[in-house]
Motif scaffolding. Structure first.
Motif, mmCIF file in Angstrom:
data_model
loop_
_atom_site.group_PDB
_atom_site.id
_atom_site.type_symbol
_atom_site.label_atom_id
_atom_site.label_comp_id
_atom_site.label_asym_id
_atom_site.label_seq_id
_atom_site.Cartn_x
_atom_site.Cartn_y
_atom_site.Cartn_z
ATOM 1 N N THR A 132 0.860 -1.176 0.000
ATOM 2 C CA THR A 132 0.000 0.000 0.000
ATOM 3 C C THR A 132 0.896 1.225 0.000
ATOM 4 O O THR A 132 1.776 1.350 0.848
ATOM 5 C CB THR A 132 -0.899 0.028 1.252
ATOM 6 O OG1 THR A 132 -1.705 -1.144 1.271
ATOM 7 C CG2 THR A 132 -1.777 1.251 1.269
ATOM 8 N N ILE A 133 0.690 2.108 -0.944
ATOM 9 C CA ILE A 133 1.454 3.351 -0.989
ATOM 10 C C ILE A 133 0.541 4.431 -0.426
ATOM 11 O O ILE A 133 -0.571 4.636 -0.892
ATOM 12 C CB ILE A 133 1.895 3.683 -2.432
ATOM 13 C CG1 ILE A 133 2.810 2.577 -2.940
ATOM 14 C CG2 ILE A 133 2.585 5.044 -2.466
ATOM 15 C CD1 ILE A 133 3.203 2.716 -4.389
ATOM 16 N N PHE A 134 1.020 5.109 0.605
ATOM 17 C CA PHE A 134 0.223 6.099 1.309
ATOM 18 C C PHE A 134 0.795 7.482 1.046
ATOM 19 O O PHE A 134 1.990 7.694 1.187
ATOM 20 C CB PHE A 134 0.228 5.803 2.814
ATOM 21 C CG PHE A 134 -0.488 6.821 3.641
ATOM 22 C CD1 PHE A 134 -1.873 6.825 3.694
ATOM 23 C CD2 PHE A 134 0.206 7.777 4.343
ATOM 24 C CE1 PHE A 134 -2.535 7.756 4.453
ATOM 25 C CE2 PHE A 134 -0.448 8.709 5.102
ATOM 26 C CZ PHE A 134 -1.830 8.706 5.163
ATOM 27 N N LEU A 135 -0.034 8.385 0.661
ATOM 28 C CA LEU A 135 0.373 9.773 0.460
ATOM 29 C C LEU A 135 -0.367 10.613 1.502
ATOM 30 O O LEU A 135 -1.578 10.760 1.443
ATOM 31 C CB LEU A 135 -0.004 10.230 -0.963
ATOM 32 C CG LEU A 135 0.324 11.665 -1.312
ATOM 33 C CD1 LEU A 135 1.828 11.923 -1.198
ATOM 34 C CD2 LEU A 135 -0.145 11.974 -2.727
ATOM 35 N N GLY A 136 0.373 11.106 2.483
ATOM 36 C CA GLY A 136 -0.226 11.880 3.563
ATOM 37 C C GLY A 136 -0.237 13.370 3.239
ATOM 38 O O GLY A 136 0.722 13.891 2.654
#
Length: 141
Positions: A132-136
Motif C-alpha cells: 500500500t502506498i500512502f500519500l499523507g
C-alpha cells in the motif's frame, strides 16, 4: 495492555530474540542504531540458527554469508556463499547486473526493466504485490 492490537502479527514478526548469554559474552547488551553509527558485536557477528551465517561484515561495503552446516532444516538451492553488496545508485546497480558482476538486484528501476530483459544473462521477475502506498497530506495549515 487492555487495548487490542490488530497489527500484532506484523509487529511480532519483526521482534528479534537473542541469547542473553551470547549478548553478555559478546558485549552486545545495548541496542544498535545504525542511523546514528551505533553498532556492537551483534552487527558483525550473528548468533542465529538460520540456513546461512554471517562470515564477514563491512558496513555499507559488503556482507558475506556462508552455509550453516548445523542448520536444522533443509536448505533449498546449492549456494555455499552469498555476498551482499549494497549499490545505492540505480544506474550502477543495473550496470552491475547486466555485466554479470552481481547475480541479483533489488529494487529494479521500472525504466530499466526492458533493458535488463534484453540482456542475455538477466531477466526481471514481476508479479502482483500487496503493498500500500500512502500519500499523507498536511491537514493543519
Amino acid at each position: 495492555s487492555t487495548q487490542s492490537t490488530w497489527v500484532l502479527p506484523d509487529v511480532i514478526s519483526l521482534t528479534m530474540i537473542m541469547s542473553k548469554k551470547w549478548c553478555e559474552e559478546n558485549q552486545a547488551t545495548k541496542p544498535v542504531d545504525r542511523r546514528k553509527g551505533i553498532e556492537n558485536t551483534a552487527s558483525f557477528k550473528a548468533n542465529g540458527t538460520g540456513p546461512f551465517r554471517v562470515r564477514e561484515r563491512q558496513p555499507n561495503v559488503r556482507t558475506v554469508f556462508t552455509r550453516n552446516g548445523t542448520y536444522w532444516g533443509k536448505i533449498d538451492g546449492n549456494a555455499q556463499e552469498i555476498v551482499f553488496t549494497p549499490i545505492a545508485n540505480p544506474a550502477t546497480r543495473v550496470a552491475a547486473l547486466v555485466s554479470g558482476e552481481v547475480d541479483v538486484m533489488e529494487p529494479v528501476p521500472v525504466q530499466d526493466i526492458a533493458r535488463i530483459n534484453a540482456a542475455p544473462n538477466a531477466r526481471v521477475i514481476t508479479g502482483p504485490e500487496m503493498r500500500t502506498i500512502f500519500l499523507g497530506m498536511d491537514q493543519k495549515r
